[in-house]
Scaffold this motif. Structure first.
Motif, PDB file in Angstrom:
ATOM      1  N   ARG A 200       0.485  -1.123   0.264  1.00 58.87           N
ATOM      2  CA  ARG A 200       0.576  -0.119   0.076  1.00 58.87           C
ATOM      3  C   ARG A 200       0.731   1.324  -0.203  1.00 58.87           C
ATOM      4  NH1 ARG A 200      -5.417   1.772   4.374  1.00 58.87           N
ATOM      5  NH2 ARG A 200      -5.174   3.350   2.916  1.00 58.87           N
ATOM      6  N   TYR A 201       0.502   2.441  -1.056  1.00 59.22           N
ATOM      7  CA  TYR A 201       1.097   3.180  -1.307  1.00 59.22           C
ATOM      8  C   TYR A 201       0.782   4.224  -1.700  1.00 59.22           C
ATOM      9  CZ  TYR A 201       2.378   2.495  -6.026  1.00 59.22           C
ATOM     10  OH  TYR A 201       2.314   1.945  -7.532  1.00 59.22           O
ATOM     11  N   GLY A 202       1.158   5.640  -1.429  1.00 59.70           N
ATOM     12  CA  GLY A 202       0.997   6.521  -2.249  1.00 59.70           C
ATOM     13  C   GLY A 202       2.070   7.573  -3.238  1.00 59.70           C
ATOM     14  N   MET A 203       2.194   8.112  -4.267  1.00 56.07           N
ATOM     15  CA  MET A 203       3.018   8.374  -5.147  1.00 56.07           C
ATOM     16  C   MET A 203       2.766  10.046  -4.976  1.00 56.07           C
ATOM     17  SD  MET A 203       6.145   7.948  -8.146  1.00 56.07           S
ATOM     18  CE  MET A 203       6.563   6.408  -6.517  1.00 56.07           C
ATOM     19  N   GLN A 204       3.084  11.199  -4.138  1.00 53.23           N
ATOM     20  CA  GLN A 204       2.857  12.574  -4.948  1.00 53.23           C
ATOM     21  C   GLN A 204       4.143  13.458  -6.104  1.00 53.23           C
ATOM     22  OE1 GLN A 204       0.210  13.656  -4.986  1.00 53.23           O
ATOM     23  NE2 GLN A 204      -1.661  11.904  -3.471  1.00 53.23           N
ATOM     24  N   ILE A 205       3.655  13.603  -7.268  1.00 55.02           N
ATOM     25  CA  ILE A 205       4.580  14.617  -7.908  1.00 55.02           C
ATOM     26  C   ILE A 205       3.931  15.985  -8.376  1.00 55.02           C
ATOM     27  CG2 ILE A 205       5.536  14.303 -10.047  1.00 55.02           C
ATOM     28  CD1 ILE A 205       6.241  11.917  -8.418  1.00 55.02           C
ATOM     29  N   TYR A 206       5.011  16.459  -7.361  1.00 55.05           N
ATOM     30  CA  TYR A 206       5.117  18.264  -7.625  1.00 55.05           C
ATOM     31  C   TYR A 206       5.491  18.882  -8.901  1.00 55.05           C
ATOM     32  CZ  TYR A 206       3.148  16.939  -3.662  1.00 55.05           C
ATOM     33  OH  TYR A 206       2.665  16.720  -2.251  1.00 55.05           O
ATOM     34  N   PRO A 207       4.543  18.968  -9.887  1.00 58.99           N
ATOM     35  CA  PRO A 207       5.446  20.202 -11.048  1.00 58.99           C
ATOM     36  C   PRO A 207       6.117  21.650 -11.080  1.00 58.99           C
ATOM     37  CG  PRO A 207       2.884  19.338 -11.113  1.00 58.99           C
ATOM     38  CD  PRO A 207       3.119  19.103  -9.988  1.00 58.99           C
ATOM     39  N   GLY A 208       7.122  21.347 -11.508  1.00 59.55           N
ATOM     40  CA  GLY A 208       8.198  22.897 -11.049  1.00 59.55           C
ATOM     41  C   GLY A 208       8.673  23.204 -10.040  1.00 59.55           C
TER      42      GLY A 208
END
Length: 243
Positions: A200-208
Protein backbone atom coordinates in the motif's frame (compact mmCIF):
# COMPACT_ATOMS: atom_id res chain seq x y z
CA UNK A 1 -4.82 16.60 16.03
CA UNK A 2 -3.17 19.70 17.44
CA UNK A 3 -1.67 21.17 20.58
CA UNK A 4 -2.73 24.54 21.97
CA UNK A 5 0.43 25.11 24.07
CA UNK A 6 4.00 25.63 22.92
CA UNK A 7 5.83 22.33 22.47
CA UNK A 8 8.57 21.12 24.78
CA UNK A 9 11.83 20.57 22.89
CA UNK A 10 15.23 19.35 24.08
CA UNK A 11 18.32 17.34 23.23
CA UNK A 12 18.22 13.91 24.85
CA UNK A 13 20.45 10.85 25.05
CA UNK A 14 19.09 8.00 22.94
CA UNK A 15 22.03 5.71 23.74
CA UNK A 16 25.49 6.29 25.27
CA UNK A 17 26.90 7.24 21.86
CA UNK A 18 23.78 8.75 20.24
CA UNK A 19 21.79 11.91 20.91
CA UNK A 20 18.58 13.13 19.42
CA UNK A 21 16.42 16.23 19.30
CA UNK A 22 12.98 15.55 20.75
CA UNK A 23 9.92 17.79 20.61
CA UNK A 24 6.59 16.91 22.20
CA UNK A 25 3.28 18.56 23.00
CA UNK A 26 3.16 20.28 26.38
CA UNK A 27 1.37 18.57 29.25
CA UNK A 28 1.13 15.05 30.61
CA UNK A 29 -0.84 13.34 27.84
CA UNK A 30 0.32 10.54 25.58
CA UNK A 31 0.69 11.11 21.85
CA UNK A 32 1.61 9.26 18.65
CA UNK A 33 5.34 9.38 17.95
CA UNK A 34 7.51 9.82 14.92
CA UNK A 35 11.16 9.22 14.01
CA UNK A 36 12.43 11.97 11.70
CA UNK A 37 15.48 11.48 9.46
CA UNK A 38 17.64 14.45 8.51
CA UNK A 39 18.93 15.71 5.20
CA UNK A 40 22.66 15.44 4.54
CA UNK A 41 23.29 18.68 6.47
CA UNK A 42 22.73 17.42 10.01
CA UNK A 43 20.29 18.23 12.82
CA UNK A 44 20.23 21.94 12.07
CA UNK A 45 17.74 24.69 12.87
CA UNK A 46 15.42 23.59 10.08
CA UNK A 47 14.98 20.14 11.61
CA UNK A 48 14.58 21.51 15.10
CA UNK A 49 11.81 23.74 13.76
CA UNK A 50 10.30 20.79 11.90
CA UNK A 51 10.23 18.72 15.11
CA UNK A 52 8.42 21.59 16.84
CA UNK A 53 5.89 21.76 14.00
CA UNK A 54 5.18 18.07 14.42
CA UNK A 55 4.78 18.54 18.17
CA UNK A 56 2.33 21.38 17.51
CA UNK A 57 0.41 18.92 15.33
CA UNK A 58 0.19 16.50 18.25
CA UNK A 59 3.19 14.19 17.81
CA UNK A 60 6.27 13.31 19.81
CA UNK A 61 8.99 13.86 17.20
CA UNK A 62 12.49 12.42 17.64
CA UNK A 63 15.30 13.40 15.27
CA UNK A 64 18.24 10.99 15.78
CA UNK A 65 21.57 12.73 15.31
CA UNK A 66 23.08 10.20 12.94
CA UNK A 67 25.77 12.81 12.14
CA UNK A 68 26.88 12.78 15.80
CA UNK A 69 27.10 16.51 16.28
CA UNK A 70 28.22 17.63 12.83
CA UNK A 71 26.17 20.10 10.82
CA UNK A 72 26.85 21.77 7.48
CA UNK A 73 25.63 24.99 5.96
CA UNK A 74 23.34 24.52 2.99
CA UNK A 75 26.01 26.18 0.86
CA UNK A 76 28.54 23.50 1.89
CA UNK A 77 27.29 20.69 -0.31
CA UNK A 78 30.74 19.10 -0.59
CA UNK A 79 31.08 18.84 3.17
CA UNK A 80 27.59 17.42 3.57
CA UNK A 81 27.99 14.86 0.78
CA UNK A 82 31.40 13.92 2.11
CA UNK A 83 29.84 13.09 5.47
CA UNK A 84 26.96 11.25 3.82
CA UNK A 85 29.49 8.97 2.11
CA UNK A 86 30.78 7.81 5.49
CA UNK A 87 27.41 6.50 6.66
CA UNK A 88 26.74 2.80 6.82
CA UNK A 89 23.19 1.55 6.35
CA UNK A 90 23.56 -1.17 8.98
CA UNK A 91 24.84 1.27 11.60
CA UNK A 92 22.07 3.78 10.86
CA UNK A 93 19.46 1.04 11.22
CA UNK A 94 21.01 0.02 14.55
CA UNK A 95 20.76 3.62 15.71
CA UNK A 96 17.18 3.73 14.45
CA UNK A 97 16.46 0.66 16.58
CA UNK A 98 17.72 2.57 19.63
CA UNK A 99 15.54 5.55 18.73
CA UNK A 100 12.49 3.30 18.47
CA UNK A 101 13.40 1.79 21.86
CA UNK A 102 13.46 5.24 23.42
CA UNK A 103 10.08 6.17 22.00
CA UNK A 104 8.61 2.87 23.21
CA UNK A 105 9.49 3.75 26.81
CA UNK A 106 9.00 7.53 26.73
CA UNK A 107 6.22 8.65 29.10
CA UNK A 108 4.72 11.03 26.52
CA UNK A 109 4.32 8.38 23.81
CA UNK A 110 1.07 6.51 23.27
CA UNK A 111 1.27 2.69 23.08
CA UNK A 112 1.05 2.53 19.29
CA UNK A 113 3.76 1.97 16.73
CA UNK A 114 5.38 5.24 15.60
CA UNK A 115 5.57 6.74 12.15
CA UNK A 116 8.70 7.54 10.18
CA UNK A 117 9.43 10.70 8.19
CA UNK A 118 12.54 11.52 6.19
CA UNK A 119 13.92 14.06 3.75
CA UNK A 120 16.59 13.74 1.04
CA UNK A 121 19.21 11.36 2.49
CA UNK A 122 16.72 10.83 5.30
CA UNK A 123 14.00 10.00 2.79
CA UNK A 124 16.08 7.00 1.78
CA UNK A 125 16.58 6.02 5.42
CA UNK A 126 12.86 6.36 6.05
CA UNK A 127 12.22 3.98 3.13
CA UNK A 128 14.83 1.56 4.47
CA UNK A 129 13.40 1.72 8.00
CA UNK A 130 9.97 0.91 6.59
CA UNK A 131 11.46 -2.44 5.55
CA UNK A 132 14.20 -3.09 8.10
CA UNK A 133 11.94 -2.30 11.07
CA UNK A 134 8.63 -3.14 9.42
CA UNK A 135 7.14 -4.70 12.56
CA UNK A 136 7.99 -1.64 14.66
CA UNK A 137 6.51 1.21 12.57
CA UNK A 138 2.97 2.09 11.54
CA UNK A 139 3.47 4.25 8.45
CA UNK A 140 6.25 6.09 6.61
CA UNK A 141 6.52 9.26 4.52
CA UNK A 142 9.60 9.95 2.40
CA UNK A 143 10.42 13.27 0.74
CA UNK A 144 12.67 13.05 -2.33
CA UNK A 145 14.67 10.12 -0.99
CA UNK A 146 17.64 9.65 -3.30
CA UNK A 147 19.36 6.32 -3.81
CA UNK A 148 16.26 4.15 -3.53
CA UNK A 149 16.19 2.83 -7.10
CA UNK A 150 18.83 4.50 -9.29
CA UNK A 151 20.33 2.65 -12.23
CA UNK A 152 23.68 3.65 -10.74
CA UNK A 153 24.04 5.53 -7.47
CA UNK A 154 26.74 8.17 -7.60
CA UNK A 155 27.43 7.75 -3.88
CA UNK A 156 27.87 3.99 -4.06
CA UNK A 157 24.81 3.16 -1.97
CA UNK A 158 22.96 -0.11 -2.42
CA UNK A 159 19.53 0.26 -4.08
CA UNK A 160 16.59 -0.60 -1.83
CA UNK A 161 14.01 -2.19 -4.11
CA UNK A 162 14.99 -5.63 -2.85
CA UNK A 163 13.86 -4.62 0.63
CA UNK A 164 10.27 -3.93 -0.43
CA UNK A 165 8.86 -7.44 0.23
CA UNK A 166 9.52 -6.96 3.96
CA UNK A 167 7.39 -3.80 4.16
CA UNK A 168 4.09 -3.94 6.02
CA UNK A 169 2.52 -0.53 6.66
CA UNK A 170 1.42 2.19 4.24
CA UNK A 171 4.01 4.38 2.53
CA UNK A 172 3.78 7.91 1.11
CA UNK A 173 6.40 9.25 -1.33
CA UNK A 174 6.89 12.87 -2.42
CA UNK A 175 8.92 13.95 -5.50
CA UNK A 176 9.39 17.08 -7.57
CA UNK A 177 9.46 17.01 -11.36
CA UNK A 178 12.52 19.28 -11.45
CA UNK A 179 14.65 17.13 -9.12
CA UNK A 180 17.91 16.70 -10.99
CA UNK A 181 19.05 13.87 -8.72
CA UNK A 182 15.93 11.67 -8.94
CA UNK A 183 14.72 11.18 -12.50
CA UNK A 184 11.12 10.23 -13.42
CA UNK A 185 12.20 6.75 -14.48
CA UNK A 186 13.25 6.12 -10.87
CA UNK A 187 9.74 7.05 -9.72
CA UNK A 188 8.49 4.41 -12.14
CA UNK A 189 10.83 1.68 -10.88
CA UNK A 190 9.79 2.34 -7.30
CA UNK A 191 6.09 2.35 -8.12
CA UNK A 192 6.35 -0.83 -10.19
CA UNK A 193 8.24 -2.68 -7.46
CA UNK A 194 5.78 -1.62 -4.77
CA UNK A 195 2.77 -2.54 -6.90
CA UNK A 196 4.19 -5.92 -7.89
CA UNK A 197 4.83 -6.66 -4.21
CA UNK A 198 1.24 -5.73 -3.36
CA UNK A 199 2.20 -2.90 -1.01
CA UNK A 200 0.00 0.00 0.00
CA UNK A 201 1.58 3.26 -1.10
CA UNK A 202 0.92 6.66 -2.55
CA UNK A 203 3.22 8.76 -4.72
CA UNK A 204 2.78 12.51 -5.04
CA UNK A 205 4.54 14.40 -7.86
CA UNK A 206 4.88 18.20 -7.72
CA UNK A 207 5.33 20.05 -11.03
CA UNK A 208 8.00 22.72 -10.92
CA UNK A 209 9.48 21.54 -7.61
CA UNK A 210 13.10 20.49 -7.31
CA UNK A 211 15.15 18.58 -4.79
CA UNK A 212 14.76 19.97 -1.27
CA UNK A 213 11.52 21.75 -2.15
CA UNK A 214 10.16 21.40 1.40
CA UNK A 215 12.99 23.22 3.18
CA UNK A 216 12.27 26.94 3.45
CA UNK A 217 15.93 27.87 3.98
CA UNK A 218 17.17 26.24 0.78
CA UNK A 219 17.21 27.97 -2.62
CA UNK A 220 15.09 25.14 -4.01
CA UNK A 221 12.20 25.85 -1.63
CA UNK A 222 8.85 25.69 -3.41
CA UNK A 223 6.21 27.19 -1.15
CA UNK A 224 3.12 25.75 -2.86
CA UNK A 225 4.54 22.23 -3.12
CA UNK A 226 5.80 22.36 0.47
CA UNK A 227 2.41 23.46 1.80
CA UNK A 228 0.52 20.78 -0.11
CA UNK A 229 3.00 18.05 0.83
CA UNK A 230 2.83 19.04 4.51
CA UNK A 231 -0.96 18.92 4.53
CA UNK A 232 -1.02 15.53 2.80
CA UNK A 233 1.63 14.16 5.14
CA UNK A 234 -0.18 15.26 8.29
CA UNK A 235 -3.40 13.74 6.96
CA UNK A 236 -1.55 10.52 6.13
CA UNK A 237 -0.13 10.18 9.63
CA UNK A 238 -3.37 11.20 11.28
CA UNK A 239 -5.16 8.37 9.47
CA UNK A 240 -2.53 5.72 10.15
CA UNK A 241 -1.18 6.62 13.60
CA UNK A 242 -4.46 7.60 15.21
CA UNK A 243 -4.31 9.93 18.19
Amino acid sequence: MSSTSSPVAEWIDIAPDLRGYLARPAGDGKHPAMVVFIEAFGVNGHFQTLAARLAEAGYVALVPDIYHGDTYDYSDRDGAIGHLRTLNDEQVMQETDRALDLLARHPSVAPIKPGVLGFCMGGRYAFLTHAAHAERVSATASFYGGGIAPLQDGLGRAPLLGRIPAMQGPLLLHYGTEDGSIAPDEHGRIAEALSRAGKRYGMQIYPGAGHGFFCDVRPSYHAAAAAEAWELTLDFFSRHLGG
